[in-house]
Design a protein around this motif. Structure first.
Motif, short mmCIF file in Angstrom:
data_model
loop_
_atom_site.label_atom_id
_atom_site.label_comp_id
_atom_site.label_asym_id
_atom_site.label_seq_id
_atom_site.Cartn_x
_atom_site.Cartn_y
_atom_site.Cartn_z
N PHE A 4 41.70 40.76 21.24
CA PHE A 4 40.25 40.80 21.07
C PHE A 4 39.56 40.27 22.31
O PHE A 4 39.95 39.28 22.88
CB PHE A 4 39.81 39.97 19.87
CG PHE A 4 38.34 40.11 19.58
CD1 PHE A 4 37.89 41.13 18.76
CD2 PHE A 4 37.41 39.27 20.17
CE1 PHE A 4 36.53 41.29 18.52
CE2 PHE A 4 36.05 39.43 19.93
CZ PHE A 4 35.62 40.44 19.10
N ARG A 5 38.52 40.98 22.73
CA ARG A 5 37.78 40.56 23.92
C ARG A 5 36.32 40.63 23.61
O ARG A 5 35.85 41.59 23.01
CB ARG A 5 38.05 41.56 25.03
CG ARG A 5 38.97 41.04 26.07
CD ARG A 5 38.50 41.62 27.35
NE ARG A 5 39.60 42.25 28.04
CZ ARG A 5 39.50 42.74 29.25
NH1 ARG A 5 38.35 42.69 29.87
NH2 ARG A 5 40.52 43.26 29.83
N ASN A 6 35.58 39.64 24.05
CA ASN A 6 34.14 39.72 23.87
C ASN A 6 33.60 40.85 24.74
O ASN A 6 34.10 41.11 25.81
CB ASN A 6 33.47 38.41 24.25
CG ASN A 6 33.66 37.37 23.17
OD1 ASN A 6 33.55 37.68 21.99
ND2 ASN A 6 33.97 36.16 23.57
N VAL A 7 32.56 41.49 24.24
CA VAL A 7 31.97 42.61 24.95
C VAL A 7 31.47 42.16 26.32
O VAL A 7 30.82 41.15 26.45
CB VAL A 7 30.81 43.19 24.13
CG1 VAL A 7 30.05 44.22 24.92
CG2 VAL A 7 31.32 43.78 22.83
N GLY A 8 31.80 42.94 27.34
CA GLY A 8 31.31 42.67 28.69
C GLY A 8 31.96 41.48 29.35
O GLY A 8 31.55 41.05 30.41
N GLU A 9 32.99 40.94 28.74
CA GLU A 9 33.65 39.78 29.32
C GLU A 9 34.61 40.24 30.42
O GLU A 9 35.37 41.18 30.25
CB GLU A 9 34.44 39.05 28.24
CG GLU A 9 35.17 37.81 28.74
CD GLU A 9 36.08 37.23 27.67
OE1 GLU A 9 35.59 36.99 26.56
OE2 GLU A 9 37.27 37.06 27.95
#
Lengths: 267, 305, 362
Positions: A4-9
């Motif tokens: 999982f990755r935060n958006v725009g990270e």
């Protein structure tokens, strides 16, 4: 399964940003560090000492250059700030008029023309007209390029100001002068202060233009530092440079605090 | 207030007069005079002779041999090209480094952003001469970078890495001096960017890379263009960096102007170099104005909605 | 009818920040959304409904718990790999792209063939009646048109689930009402599961198959609009949806599931007992204003006196003093004889149907 990755990270950005800060500040830190070198060669560390500061303070030429810098910065700032305030008032409160765009372009001209071009252009004029007021020449040059720096924060402040306040004053029987004196000017004050501080810093730090227009006897601190560097460096250069850096940092910090409180107050 | 100052037009005039007079008299008129000087003859003892001559511009590409024939010489052309090359290189490197930093700051919580911006602007407001001098200490002979090599014995007492007085040193100096004015406008446009657009892009199956390419960078373009111009112009006209870090051997347009006025005393030629420099600046600004107008035309459509 | 499960949320917790300054946005939320359902998350602002939606979209990670989409655990999946699309609250249309480019964006990232993309864009724009605006930019559209483009853009990649984050909140009242019917119809036409977030109870009641009412990071009740309105699970649900009167009372006795209760001021009521209720319990009785009939004073019903009247056009709200701490709110319909036969100060009799009064679980 992807993680999982935060958006725009973007990974590694934080370290890049800290690395960037090192790039920005390490050279300054090294410069200051070597000013405490007691030896006479900048790059050969021979122990901690304040002797170069003592020497710099005792140096009559440095004293005179520093005094010149202060006189020029103070006078130029005072003049530029008053001139810029008047211009900003016309630009934000004068309504639409012919030549508004051209006036704005003219005021920002010193920001766009490369310093070296401004410098030689002024040199030509001063030499051509024989205008020789000593420090006066330097002050005239500084006023010229300080105007846009003083103008910007003052205009920003005026544009951000709620014009209904001025309407309220007029509604409460305030004359134009009373409105300006009791409403506009007090609210504008942080902007004027910020503009003055910016132009003081800009004037204090200017080197190229001053070098071109300053005659003998009107040397300012940066010009003096330049001649010291040319002659071969001793930690004395570092000491004087560190003091100049310190002065700029203090002023900019003050500017930052003034404008930040303004933001907090309007938020 | 004076009764006659009650008319708005007169008030406007009086308010603007000082600013326009000072900048006009001491900036606009001098630049015009300089343009005139560039078409005059040089006085061999400094100053000018009041006679029209295109010689200053001819000098860029040709020199006169003993028989007074024009012979092509590339020296000044190389200086122009070097100036353009180094300024473009420094601008691109500033952009590559500056954009991610601006993006990082724009994504910080609001109260941290101010501090980052403060830390980035501080060096910009400090003396450029002093900051460039710091790089002499770092890059120079016996400098900070060479220090560990000396300790390890890789570099002998008489050896040097030769970092100073190179194009590399000049570019480092330019980046160091001007990168804050690249970061600030990009940050300003990224901070205004509605982050929900980035989320929308991810929601519609974009990888982070694609989102940068198709959403973030196009929308940050005004900041990128502004930052690039703000960096390019002072880089092109730089004097301090080529002078201190290039050792006066690697001339750029800015240092050539200074050299002609201060040392060679060929004022018409110096003025001509300054005019060429100014011409590049005007080209940049015209291009920028057109880009801004195009962007304005787009947002002008917003007003009709 | 047993349908497939579209989304299963199990024990989801979401914390923002750490330590004492941290905020818990979701406290152990579990719910199941069925395939092809119009499901609404309803609650006041700050109840966690948007956070839950953002977790489903992949914009936020869960602190704890599991989320699955048609049986596949998606808790760790980034937003761009979920077959779930979002209609954002303020649409988030890309300002630098045309309407057609906006709609094509998702299929393009999915590397669908160009021909298919063109067809999809045309079909989607037709679906939302925006085919004439394909080459416009978002800034040249009205709010309602932007809303349609946002819908088309989110539907274009054929998501398994469509998430809608208060999509109607930026529209004016008339448009909002028209869009309700259209959204409902769109959901039926596409057969896609809709998860709709709103704080507007009318929106929720009019469109949803089922509603989850949320408050303070917890699900208060899940049910059909009628279940939620008629049989609210607790006082929060009862007061958040529609208008309600609450009367505090004590159970005197229960016979065959019918409880007789007495209010603090001595009024007595008989009604169906809540499960687990026993004599001596303090309970809350709940009554919708429109379920009370007002008559001229008589022997039947509860005697009262009209304190204030609120004329609302379609209906008239009366506050009737019945001797309790708070007046009873009674809704009367506007009638064809020109409004109301009553005026402030009139004595009236209130007839409450046996089924109208309900006991809320403590």
């Amino acid at each position: 399964m992807p993680e999982f990755r935060n958006v725009g990270e973007v990974r590694g950005l934080r370290s890049a940003a800290f690395g960037f800060m090192v790039f920005l500040y390490l050279p300054i830190a090294i410069l200051i560090l070597y000013s405490f070198n007691s030896g006479s060669l900048v790059m050969v560390w021979s122990g901690f000492g304040l002797n170069w500061y003592a020497k710099a303070f005792a140096n009559a030429d440095i004293q005179r250059a520093a005094l010149n810098s202060l006189i020029v910065a103070t006078v130029a700032t005072a003049l530029a700030t008053v001139i810029a305030t008047l211009a900003a008032l016309v630009m934000t409160r004068g309504g639409p008029f012919r030549g508004r765009g051209a006036s704005l372009a003219m005021i920002s001209l010193p920001l766009m023309v490369p310093e070296i071009v401004t410098a030689v252009a002024m040199l030509i004029v001063f030499a051509g007209t024989g205008l020789s007021l000593g420090l006066g020449n330097v002050i005239i040059a500084h006023v010229t390029f300080c105007i846009p720096f003083a103008f910007m924060p003052i205009r920003a402040r005026l544009e951000g100001m709620d014009t209904t306040l001025e309407q309220a004053s007029a509604d409460l029987y305030g004359s134009d002068w009373a409105t300006f004196r009791y409403v506009t000017l007090p609210i504008l004050m942080p902007g004027i202060l910020a503009g003055a501080m910016l132009s003081f810093v800009i004037s204090l730090d200017d080197f190229i233009i001053t070098m071109m227009v300053a005659g003998a006897g009107s040397t300012t601190l940066p010009v003096y530092i330049y001649s010291m560097i040319r002659q071969g460096v001793t930690p004395e250069v570092n000491a004087v440079s560190s003091l100049l850096l310190l002065a700029s940092v203090l002023l900019v910090t003050l500017y930052w605090l003034v404008t930040r409180n303004r933001d907090a107050a309007t938020a | 207030m004076i009764a006659s100052a009650q008319t708005p037009a007169l008030r406007r005039f009086l308010g603007l007069l000082p600013a326009l007079a000072v900048i006009g008299l001491f900036m606009l008129v001098p630049v015009a005079i300089m343009a005139l000087y560039s078409f005059l003859e040089a006085n061999p003892f400094g100053g000018i002779v009041w006679r029209f001559s295109p010689e200053a511009y001819v000098q860029f590409l040709f020199e006169r041999d003993l028989a007074d024939n024009l012979v092509f010489q590339s020296g000044y052309l190389i200086i122009i090209l070097r100036s353009l090359g180094l300024a473009v290189l420094a601008t691109i490197l500033c952009l590559i480094v500056g954009f991610p930093i601006a993006y990082f700051i724009a994504r910080q919580p609001a109260r941290h952003r101010n501090i980052w911006i403060y830390l980035i602007t501080i060096p910009f407001w400090t003396n450029q001469l002093v900051r460039t001098f710091a790089w002499i200490i770092i890059l120079g002979r016996n400098g900070t970078i060479e220090l560990p090599f000396r300790w390890l014995g890789i570099l002998g007492a008489d050896d040097t890495l030769g970092l100073m007085y190179t194009d590399f040193a000049i570019v480092i100096g330019l980046i160091y001096a001007f990168i804050p004015i690249m970061v600030l406008p990009i940050y300003a446009s990224l901070e205004k960017l509605d982050f929900r657009l980035v989320e929308a892009s991810a929601d519609l199956y974009s990888s982070t890379f694609e989102t940068f390419r198709r959403v973030i960078i196009p929308l940050a373009k005004p900041g990128i263009v502004a930052g690039s111009i703000l960096v390019f112009i002072p880089c092109l006209g730089a004097f301090i960096q080529p002078d201190l870090l290039g050792g006066g051997k690697k001339l750029m347009l800015g240092s050539l102007v200074q050299f002609q006025f201060a040392t060679a005393r060929n004022w018409p030629f110096g003025a001509a170099v300054a005019m060429i420099l100014l011409a590049f600046v005007v080209l940049c600004l015209l291009w920028y104005a057109q880009a801004a107008r195009r962007a304005g035309a787009q947002s002008g459509a917003l007003a009709h909605a | 009818m047993e349908r497939k499960t579209a989304i299963d949320v199990a024990g989801v917790v979401k914390r923002f920040g750490h330590g004492p300054a941290g905020v818990v946005a979701l406290k152990d939320v579990s719910l199941t959304i069925r395939d092809n359902e119009f499901f609404t998350l309803l609650g006041p602002s700050g109840c966690g409904k948007t956070t839950l939606l953002r977790i489903l979209a992949g914009f936020e990670a869960v602190s704890d718990g599991a989320v699955s989409l048609y049986g596949e655990n998606i808790a760790g999946l980034p937003a761009n790999r979920r077959s779930v699309n979002t209609v954002f609250q303020h649409y988030a249309l890309f300002p630098h792209m045309t309407v057609a480019e906006n709609v094509a964006y998702g299929p393009q990232r999915l590397r669908r063939p160009a021909k298919e993309i063109a067809e999809t864009v045309a079909r989607m724009l037709q679906l939302v009646k925006m085919e004439k605006f394909a080459e416009r930019r978002p800034a040249q559209l009205s709010g309602g048109q932007q809303q349609r483009v946002a819908l088309a853009r989110a539907l274009a990649p054929h998501p398994k689930v469509l998430l809608l984050d208060e999509p109607l909140s930026a529209l004016d009242l008339k448009l909002r009402q028209a869009m309700r019917a259209e959204l409902k119809q769109l959901q039926r036409a596409t057969g896609i599961t809709f998860v709709f977030v709103t704080h507007d109870q009318e929106e929720a009641l009019s469109m949803s198959d089922r509603i989850a009412v949320m408050s303070e990071g917890e699900v208060q009740q899940i049910g059909t609009p009628a279940e939620i309105y008629e049989y609210p699970a607790n006082r929060f649900v009862a007061s958040f949806i529609g208008d309600a009167n609450f009367i505090t009372a004590e159970i005197d006795g229960i016979i065959d599931g019918v409880a007789s209760c007495r209010s603090a001021r001595g009024l007595s009521f008989t009604l169906a007992a809540a499960p687990g209720g026993k004599p001596g319990d303090r309970v809350t009785l709940f009554l919708r204003p429109e379920k009370v009939r007002m008559e001229a004073p008589g022997d039947a019903g509860l005697a009262g006196r009209i304190q204030t009247m609120e004329y609302l056009g379609q209906s008239i709200f009366y506050q009737v003093d019945i001797g309790e701490d708070a007046p009873l709110i009674v809704a009367g319909r506007n009638r064809d004889d020109g409004g109301t036969p009553y005026k402030t100060g009139d004595r009236v009799s209130l007839i409450i149907g046996a089924d109208a009064l309900r006991m809320l679980a403590a």
